[in-house]
Structures are given as structure tokens and as C-alpha cells.
Design a protein around this motif. Structure first.
Motif, PDB file in Angstrom:
ATOM      1  N   VAL A   1       9.944  15.454  -4.056  1.00 19.58           N
ATOM      2  CA  VAL A   1       8.681  15.012  -4.652  1.00 19.58           C
ATOM      3  C   VAL A   1       8.011  13.967  -3.765  1.00 19.58           C
ATOM      4  O   VAL A   1       6.787  13.934  -3.630  1.00 19.58           O
ATOM      5  CB  VAL A   1       8.916  14.450  -6.069  1.00 19.58           C
ATOM      6  CG1 VAL A   1       7.648  13.807  -6.608  1.00 19.58           C
ATOM      7  CG2 VAL A   1       9.379  15.549  -7.009  1.00 19.58           C
ATOM      8  N   GLY A   2       8.828  13.112  -3.138  1.00 16.60           N
ATOM      9  CA  GLY A   2       8.286  12.057  -2.286  1.00 16.60           C
ATOM     10  C   GLY A   2       7.528  12.579  -1.080  1.00 16.60           C
ATOM     11  O   GLY A   2       6.769  11.835  -0.453  1.00 16.60           O
ATOM     12  N   LEU A   3       7.699  13.870  -0.757  1.00 19.18           N
ATOM     13  CA  LEU A   3       7.004  14.455   0.383  1.00 19.18           C
ATOM     14  C   LEU A   3       5.623  14.978   0.020  1.00 19.18           C
ATOM     15  O   LEU A   3       4.834  15.301   0.904  1.00 19.18           O
ATOM     16  CB  LEU A   3       7.848  15.600   0.971  1.00 19.18           C
ATOM     17  CG  LEU A   3       9.233  15.214   1.480  1.00 19.18           C
ATOM     18  CD1 LEU A   3      10.004  16.456   1.909  1.00 19.18           C
ATOM     19  CD2 LEU A   3       9.131  14.238   2.641  1.00 19.18           C
ATOM     20  N   HIS A   4       5.318  15.065  -1.266  1.00 19.63           N
ATOM     21  CA  HIS A   4       4.032  15.612  -1.682  1.00 19.63           C
ATOM     22  C   HIS A   4       2.939  14.545  -1.593  1.00 19.63           C
ATOM     23  O   HIS A   4       3.161  13.381  -1.913  1.00 19.63           O
ATOM     24  CB  HIS A   4       4.114  16.150  -3.108  1.00 19.63           C
ATOM     25  CG  HIS A   4       2.991  17.067  -3.466  1.00 19.63           C
ATOM     26  ND1 HIS A   4       1.716  16.599  -3.735  1.00 19.63           N
ATOM     27  CD2 HIS A   4       2.924  18.418  -3.563  1.00 19.63           C
ATOM     28  CE1 HIS A   4       0.928  17.627  -4.004  1.00 19.63           C
ATOM     29  NE2 HIS A   4       1.626  18.741  -3.910  1.00 19.63           N
TER      30      HIS A   4
ATOM     31  N   LEU B   1       1.707  11.698  -4.396  1.00 23.03           N
ATOM     32  CA  LEU B   1       2.369  10.432  -4.684  1.00 23.03           C
ATOM     33  C   LEU B   1       1.775   9.268  -3.879  1.00 23.03           C
ATOM     34  O   LEU B   1       1.405   8.242  -4.479  1.00 23.03           O
ATOM     35  CB  LEU B   1       3.877  10.559  -4.449  1.00 23.03           C
ATOM     36  CG  LEU B   1       4.723   9.367  -4.873  1.00 23.03           C
ATOM     37  CD1 LEU B   1       4.497   9.023  -6.348  1.00 23.03           C
ATOM     38  CD2 LEU B   1       6.208   9.627  -4.614  1.00 23.03           C
ATOM     39  N   PRO B   2       1.666   9.363  -2.546  1.00 29.60           N
ATOM     40  CA  PRO B   2       1.006   8.249  -1.837  1.00 29.60           C
ATOM     41  C   PRO B   2      -0.448   8.043  -2.263  1.00 29.60           C
ATOM     42  O   PRO B   2      -0.942   6.917  -2.267  1.00 29.60           O
ATOM     43  CB  PRO B   2       1.108   8.645  -0.354  1.00 29.60           C
ATOM     44  CG  PRO B   2       1.424  10.095  -0.350  1.00 29.60           C
ATOM     45  CD  PRO B   2       2.188  10.370  -1.601  1.00 29.60           C
ATOM     46  N   THR B   3      -1.126   9.126  -2.646  1.00 37.42           N
ATOM     47  CA  THR B   3      -2.501   8.983  -3.129  1.00 37.42           C
ATOM     48  C   THR B   3      -2.530   8.172  -4.418  1.00 37.42           C
ATOM     49  O   THR B   3      -3.356   7.267  -4.587  1.00 37.42           O
ATOM     50  CB  THR B   3      -3.131  10.370  -3.382  1.00 37.42           C
ATOM     51  OG1 THR B   3      -3.160  11.098  -2.157  1.00 37.42           O
ATOM     52  CG2 THR B   3      -4.554  10.229  -3.909  1.00 37.42           C
TER      53      THR B   3
ATOM     54  N   LEU C   1      -3.266   8.917 -12.715  1.00 37.99           N
ATOM     55  CA  LEU C   1      -2.688  10.238 -12.462  1.00 37.99           C
ATOM     56  C   LEU C   1      -3.617  11.326 -12.979  1.00 37.99           C
ATOM     57  O   LEU C   1      -3.856  12.339 -12.313  1.00 37.99           O
ATOM     58  CB  LEU C   1      -1.315  10.334 -13.134  1.00 37.99           C
ATOM     59  CG  LEU C   1      -0.426  11.522 -12.780  1.00 37.99           C
ATOM     60  CD1 LEU C   1      -0.142  11.570 -11.284  1.00 37.99           C
ATOM     61  CD2 LEU C   1       0.875  11.455 -13.569  1.00 37.99           C
ATOM     62  N   LYS C   2      -4.168  11.092 -14.153  1.00 44.92           N
ATOM     63  CA  LYS C   2      -5.113  12.055 -14.723  1.00 44.92           C
ATOM     64  C   LYS C   2      -6.373  12.147 -13.872  1.00 44.92           C
ATOM     65  O   LYS C   2      -6.952  13.235 -13.714  1.00 44.92           O
ATOM     66  CB  LYS C   2      -5.466  11.648 -16.158  1.00 44.92           C
ATOM     67  CG  LYS C   2      -6.349  12.635 -16.880  1.00 44.92           C
ATOM     68  CD  LYS C   2      -6.583  12.202 -18.316  1.00 44.92           C
ATOM     69  CE  LYS C   2      -7.481  13.193 -19.052  1.00 44.92           C
ATOM     70  NZ  LYS C   2      -7.714  12.796 -20.457  1.00 44.92           N
ATOM     71  N   SER C   3      -6.798  11.032 -13.306  1.00 51.83           N
ATOM     72  CA  SER C   3      -8.032  11.029 -12.502  1.00 51.83           C
ATOM     73  C   SER C   3      -7.873  11.795 -11.197  1.00 51.83           C
ATOM     74  O   SER C   3      -8.876  12.140 -10.560  1.00 51.83           O
ATOM     75  CB  SER C   3      -8.455   9.590 -12.194  1.00 51.83           C
ATOM     76  OG  SER C   3      -7.623   8.995 -11.208  1.00 51.83           O
TER      77      SER C   3
END
Length: 301
Positions: free
Chosen positions: A102-105, A108-110, A293-295
Motif C-alpha cells: 500500500v505504501g507504494l501507491h 498515500l503520499p498525496t 481522503l474523500k476529497s
């Protein structure tokens, strides 16, 4: 315990160098102010002021008290604002957990960047671990929210929010027989080839997902090597040891000697991502995270 009102009075006297002017500044009568200063001297068993013909000046002990009083008063003045900020989720700490894949997607940083931009005074703590440990961290309130490849068991009473579905793709050595195939590779076409997979202990959810897709296609993959991390499996693929099925986001991390191909199957091959957390309305910082997260417009509700 020092009386804040007395400290304010003392600071006014020092800064005005005159008890009468200090009384006017404090909007009070001179005799009560004089008694407050005298009370401070009794409390501290020290002479704080030297009386002059036209005012007062601080003794050495008074100068020391003045500096300490400024610090105490500044801190006291900041307390209400800090308490309000904490209550509104504007300060404090937020704890995120995620599995390696998941950390590669990129989501997450966004998410983390947007949170930091909007709440710069909130400290962000990150933890990477296996899914079981991360679920325990939510139950034990070590983390506020974790991102996994499958929802938490319903019996635990946690909330699992479906964030997104990530396509699974094939990662091949660039000299592999299927590397030059222009169309999507059918999952069943991989049956006769050797597989390299991310070790189940480190990535149970993803490992089980890949095997389930293979079983659904009608075969059991021939796993010749297991890597401790998803990214380290790319070394083995590049070395020609085998191919692998990986989340699409991995292709942004390594292209040397590896070819990535889309998968074709009767049932779409996907690796979902879920946000898992306790549904606690008092956790305002978590509420901010969920709103952000929803945004991102990637969540499925």
C-alpha cells in the motif's frame, strides 16, 4: 503555587517602575496592588522592589522573578489557544499505518501531503507493518488509521472504508517469452512459468489475493522464490528467476530489465485498498484525514 494575578501585577509594577501608574494600568486601586506585591515578597521570602523617591526598581531577586513571570504568563496565555487547537484537531499527533504494498501507491503520499498542508502543526507518525499487526495497532489505539489490502474482520467492530481498487499486472524479465506479447496476457497463460512472490508473512493479504486469482483461473502457481519485500522481488524478476503478479503502482519504481503487462482474466484481477479505523467521533484529527481522503475522489462509499 504562584498566583497568576499577583505575577501580572508584579510585571506591571516593574514595567511602569511606579506602583501608582501600574495600578492605573491594571484598573485597580493602589493599596490592593501594594498588598499584592507585599504578599509576593512574603511568599518568596525575598525583597523584590527597592523603593525610590519617585517610584520603584527591581532588586536582583525581583529581576529574576520578572523574567520567570514573563515566561509563565506567556505560557498561561497560550494555553486556551492550544487547548482549542487540540480540540479542533489543529495540533497533536496523527498515527498512520500501512502495509508495504500500500505504501507504494501514490494516493498515500498525496493524502499525507495535503494533510500536512492543511494541518502543519499536527505531527505525522508513520508505521509500516503486516496487516495483522496493523489491525492490532488500531484495537490498541497505537494507530489512528491503517491502510490494508483487505477489510478488517467484522467481528472486531472496526470500520473498513473501501478506498480504491488497484489493477494487478504481470512483471516479467525483459527476455521472458511473454515479454514481447502486445496484447494483455491471459492469467492462465502464466501456468507453465516460474513465479517469484512477495513472502506471505510480510504481505499476507496481497499474497492470498494473487493465489486466489490463480486458483480461480484454474492453476496453482509454481513459486520458486519468495522475497521479503515487494520491491525486493523486482531484483529477482530482473535477474530472470521468475515472473510475478504485482500491483500496478509498482511499475513506477523499477523499469530496468523488467517488462510490465496488463492481465486478462474472467474475473478482473485487482488488489483493493481499505482504510481501517475505529469509528470514534471524538478523534477530530482522524475526521480531518477521512475528509481529505474523500476529497481525493478515489474512495468508493
Amino acid at each position: 503555587m504562584m498566583d497568576i494575578h499577583k505575577l501580572k501585577a508584579f510585571v506591571a509594577v516593574i514595567e511602569e517602575s511606579n506602583i501608582s501608574r501600574a495600578a492605573i494600568r491594571l484598573n485597580m486601586q493602589q493599596p490592593p496592588l501594594t498588598r499584592m506585591i507585599k504578599s509576593l515578597e512574603v511568599e518568596l521570602n525575598a525583597e523584590l522592589l527597592t523603593r525610590l523617591p519617585r517610584g520603584v526598581e527591581a532588586t536582583e531577586a525581583g529581576k529574576a522573578l520578572y523574567q520567570e513571570a514573563l515566561t509563565i504568563l506567556a505560557h498561561a496565555q497560550a494555553i486556551p489557544k492550544r487547548v482549542q487547537n487540540i480540540a479542533q484537531g489543529m495540533e497533536g499527533q496523527i498515527n498512520f499505518g500501512f502495509t508495504n504494498s500500500v505504501g507504494l501507491h501514490s494516493f498515500l503520499p498525496t493524502l499525507l501531503r495535503r494533510f500536512r498542508e492543511q494541518f502543519p502543526a499536527v505531527s505525522i507518525h508513520l508505521e509500516e507493518d503486516g496487516s495483522s499487526s496493523l489491525i492490532d495497532s488500531i484495537l490498541n489505539e497505537k494507530n489512528d488509521i491503517v491502510f490494508l489490502r483487505k477489510p478488517a474482520p467484522i467481528s472486531l467492530g472496526l470500520t473498513s472504508l473501501h478506498v480504491l481498487d488497484e489493477p494487478l499486472i504481470v512483471a516479467l524479465p525483459n527476455n521472458h517469452p511473454l515479454a514481447t506479447k502486445k496484447d494483455k496476457i491471459h492469467l492462465l497463460d502464466l501456468e507453465s512459468f516460474d513465479f517469484v512472490l512477495y513472502r506471505r508473512l510480510a504481505g499476507q493479504d496481497l499474497f492470498d489475493n494473487i493465489l486466489a486469482n490463480c486458483y480461480s483461473a484454474g492453476f496453482s502457481p509454481n513459486i520458486v522464490q519468495k522475497a521479503p519485500r515487494l520491491t525486493s522481488s523486482l531484483n529477482l524478476i530482473a535477474a530472470g528467476i521468475g515472473l510475478s503478479i504485482v500491483p500496478e503502482s509498482i511499475k513506477n519504481f523499477w523499469n530496468n530489465q523488467i517488462v510490465y503487462k496488463a492481465l486478462k482474466a474472467d474475473t478482473p484481477c485487482i488488489a483493493p485498498i481499505y482504510a481501517v479505523y475505529k469509528n470514534d467521533r471524538s478523534n477530530i484529527r482522524l475526521t480531518h484525514v477521512l475528509s481529505l481522503l474523500k476529497s481525493l475522489e478515489i474512495c468508493t462509499y
